[in-house]
Scaffold this motif. Sequence first.
Motif, mmCIF file in Angstrom:
data_model
loop_
_atom_site.group_PDB
_atom_site.id
_atom_site.type_symbol
_atom_site.label_atom_id
_atom_site.label_comp_id
_atom_site.label_asym_id
_atom_site.label_seq_id
_atom_site.Cartn_x
_atom_site.Cartn_y
_atom_site.Cartn_z
ATOM 1 N N ILE A 51 109.680 39.560 8.197
ATOM 2 C CA ILE A 51 109.833 40.800 8.068
ATOM 3 C C ILE A 51 110.787 41.819 7.900
ATOM 4 C CG2 ILE A 51 110.000 41.350 10.556
ATOM 5 C CD1 ILE A 51 107.491 43.149 10.720
ATOM 6 N N ARG A 52 111.491 42.740 6.795
ATOM 7 C CA ARG A 52 111.811 43.893 7.545
ATOM 8 C C ARG A 52 112.039 44.539 8.567
ATOM 9 N NH1 ARG A 52 112.956 47.504 2.587
ATOM 10 N NH2 ARG A 52 115.158 48.418 3.936
ATOM 11 N N TRP A 53 113.524 44.550 9.065
ATOM 12 C CA TRP A 53 113.626 45.692 10.440
ATOM 13 C C TRP A 53 112.604 47.004 10.174
ATOM 14 C CZ3 TRP A 53 115.124 43.429 15.097
ATOM 15 C CH2 TRP A 53 114.793 44.788 16.292
ATOM 16 N N THR A 54 112.226 47.318 9.336
ATOM 17 C CA THR A 54 111.826 49.028 9.138
ATOM 18 C C THR A 54 110.656 48.632 8.813
ATOM 19 O OG1 THR A 54 111.987 47.902 6.962
ATOM 20 C CG2 THR A 54 113.563 49.756 8.364
ATOM 21 N N GLY A 55 110.247 46.713 9.275
ATOM 22 C CA GLY A 55 108.476 46.935 9.708
ATOM 23 C C GLY A 55 107.739 46.209 8.204
ATOM 24 N N ASP A 56 107.749 46.362 7.211
ATOM 25 C CA ASP A 56 106.874 46.522 5.887
ATOM 26 C C ASP A 56 108.001 44.696 5.809
ATOM 27 O OD1 ASP A 56 109.699 48.491 3.358
ATOM 28 O OD2 ASP A 56 109.758 46.985 5.141
ATOM 29 N N SER A 57 107.256 44.586 3.958
ATOM 30 C CA SER A 57 108.018 43.580 3.784
ATOM 31 C C SER A 57 107.786 42.082 4.387
ATOM 32 C CB SER A 57 109.425 43.402 3.130
ATOM 33 O OG SER A 57 110.300 42.008 2.096
ATOM 34 N N THR A 58 106.162 41.563 4.719
ATOM 35 C CA THR A 58 106.340 40.601 5.618
ATOM 36 C C THR A 58 106.338 39.133 4.258
ATOM 37 O OG1 THR A 58 104.228 41.460 5.381
ATOM 38 C CG2 THR A 58 105.078 41.437 7.399
ATOM 39 N N GLY A 59 106.447 38.338 4.888
ATOM 40 C CA GLY A 59 105.831 37.082 4.431
ATOM 41 C C GLY A 59 105.884 35.977 5.559
ATOM 42 N N TYR A 60 104.605 34.515 4.922
ATOM 43 C CA TYR A 60 103.734 33.858 6.083
ATOM 44 C C TYR A 60 104.180 32.266 5.461
ATOM 45 C CZ TYR A 60 102.385 38.359 8.700
ATOM 46 O OH TYR A 60 102.474 39.240 9.423
ATOM 47 N N ALA A 61 103.967 31.337 6.393
ATOM 48 C CA ALA A 61 104.331 30.522 5.684
ATOM 49 C C ALA A 61 102.865 30.266 5.399
ATOM 50 C CB ALA A 61 104.239 29.180 6.755
ATOM 51 N N ASP A 62 102.013 29.526 4.404
ATOM 52 C CA ASP A 62 100.493 29.013 4.704
ATOM 53 C C ASP A 62 99.871 28.510 5.542
ATOM 54 O OD1 ASP A 62 101.212 28.111 1.026
ATOM 55 O OD2 ASP A 62 100.544 29.568 1.389
ATOM 56 N N SER A 63 101.244 27.600 6.474
ATOM 57 C CA SER A 63 100.208 27.086 7.506
ATOM 58 C C SER A 63 99.679 28.141 8.699
ATOM 59 C CB SER A 63 101.103 26.307 7.979
ATOM 60 O OG SER A 63 101.957 26.797 8.594
ATOM 61 N N VAL A 64 100.011 29.503 8.513
ATOM 62 C CA VAL A 64 99.946 30.088 9.253
ATOM 63 C C VAL A 64 98.788 31.342 9.591
ATOM 64 C CG1 VAL A 64 101.455 29.792 11.404
ATOM 65 C CG2 VAL A 64 102.346 31.704 9.163
ATOM 66 N N ASN A 65 99.263 31.521 8.044
ATOM 67 C CA ASN A 65 98.722 33.271 6.642
ATOM 68 C C ASN A 65 96.859 33.144 7.817
ATOM 69 O OD1 ASN A 65 99.593 35.107 5.673
ATOM 70 N ND2 ASN A 65 98.711 34.068 3.580
ATOM 71 N N GLY A 66 97.162 34.554 8.320
ATOM 72 C CA GLY A 66 95.754 34.629 8.535
ATOM 73 C C GLY A 66 95.821 34.654 10.143
ATOM 74 N N ARG A 67 96.039 33.790 10.363
ATOM 75 C CA ARG A 67 96.523 33.814 12.172
ATOM 76 C C ARG A 67 97.514 34.577 12.259
ATOM 77 N NH1 ARG A 67 97.253 28.525 13.885
ATOM 78 N NH2 ARG A 67 98.015 27.788 12.384
ATOM 79 N N PHE A 68 98.595 34.455 11.517
ATOM 80 C CA PHE A 68 100.075 35.193 12.933
ATOM 81 C C PHE A 68 99.658 36.366 12.030
ATOM 82 C CE2 PHE A 68 102.485 30.642 14.302
ATOM 83 C CZ PHE A 68 101.011 30.649 15.010
ATOM 84 N N THR A 69 100.833 37.180 12.775
ATOM 85 C CA THR A 69 101.549 38.079 12.295
ATOM 86 C C THR A 69 102.554 38.901 13.080
ATOM 87 O OG1 THR A 69 99.430 39.132 12.656
ATOM 88 C CG2 THR A 69 100.838 40.974 12.086
ATOM 89 N N ILE A 70 103.286 39.106 12.131
ATOM 90 C CA ILE A 70 104.817 39.514 12.893
ATOM 91 C C ILE A 70 104.983 41.127 12.443
ATOM 92 C CG2 ILE A 70 105.876 38.934 10.158
ATOM 93 C CD1 ILE A 70 108.991 38.263 11.763
ATOM 94 N N SER A 71 105.434 41.557 13.358
ATOM 95 C CA SER A 71 105.970 43.086 13.815
ATOM 96 C C SER A 71 106.755 43.235 13.926
ATOM 97 C CB SER A 71 105.140 44.109 14.428
ATOM 98 O OG SER A 71 104.744 43.593 15.464
ATOM 99 N N THR A 72 107.529 44.540 14.678
ATOM 100 C CA THR A 72 108.589 44.818 15.324
ATOM 101 C C THR A 72 108.423 46.695 16.330
ATOM 102 O OG1 THR A 72 109.359 46.299 12.980
ATOM 103 C CG2 THR A 72 110.551 44.101 13.388
ATOM 104 N N ASP A 73 108.662 46.144 16.888
ATOM 105 C CA ASP A 73 109.216 47.387 17.683
ATOM 106 C C ASP A 73 110.145 48.144 17.277
ATOM 107 O OD1 ASP A 73 109.512 50.078 19.486
ATOM 108 O OD2 ASP A 73 107.458 49.365 20.813
ATOM 109 N N ASN A 74 110.763 48.856 16.646
ATOM 110 C CA ASN A 74 112.715 49.575 16.552
ATOM 111 C C ASN A 74 112.792 50.258 18.158
ATOM 112 O OD1 ASN A 74 112.091 48.791 13.832
ATOM 113 N ND2 ASN A 74 111.800 50.754 13.049
ATOM 114 N N ALA A 75 112.286 51.292 18.718
ATOM 115 C CA ALA A 75 112.257 51.725 19.769
ATOM 116 C C ALA A 75 112.347 50.174 21.101
ATOM 117 C CB ALA A 75 110.967 52.521 20.263
ATOM 118 N N LYS A 76 112.221 49.664 21.285
ATOM 119 C CA LYS A 76 112.619 48.562 22.189
ATOM 120 C C LYS A 76 113.427 46.921 21.642
ATOM 121 C CE LYS A 76 108.204 48.668 24.171
ATOM 122 N NZ LYS A 76 106.892 48.278 24.907
ATOM 123 N N ASN A 77 113.781 47.836 19.924
ATOM 124 C CA ASN A 77 115.036 46.300 19.394
ATOM 125 C C ASN A 77 114.180 44.768 19.733
ATOM 126 O OD1 ASN A 77 116.801 48.082 18.156
ATOM 127 N ND2 ASN A 77 118.257 47.250 19.158
#
Length: 124
Positions: A51-77
Amino acid sequence: QVQLVESGGGLVQAGGSLRLSCAASGRTFSNYRMGWFRQAPGKEREFVATIRWTGDSTGYADSVNGRFTISTDNAKNTVYLQMNSLKPEDTAVYYCAARSGPSLRVGIQEYPYWGQGTQVTVSS
């Protein structure tokens, strides 16, 4: 100097959920890309999500797509990896990684900064 510290790993039954955290420090990360990778016993380290630090442009491996979610919290770094519907084959040490620049990259060699890893064990 970039420092990445993972937490949140543990033992969970198949079908369960875990949320991993990666606390980042040492730089202004606004132009960075973050990634999660994992390494199972006897196997090579592999890409999981990015994921970009700004929270967009995500990508996932096929094996986890639909089950895992990546995200950022900029306020908490902090970068998170929400893992649902876990399977025994998800068992691995999970690593947080960082690279400068916004381009989506999944190669291990393209991430110069790494955390120490956190163990995730999924029982059947």
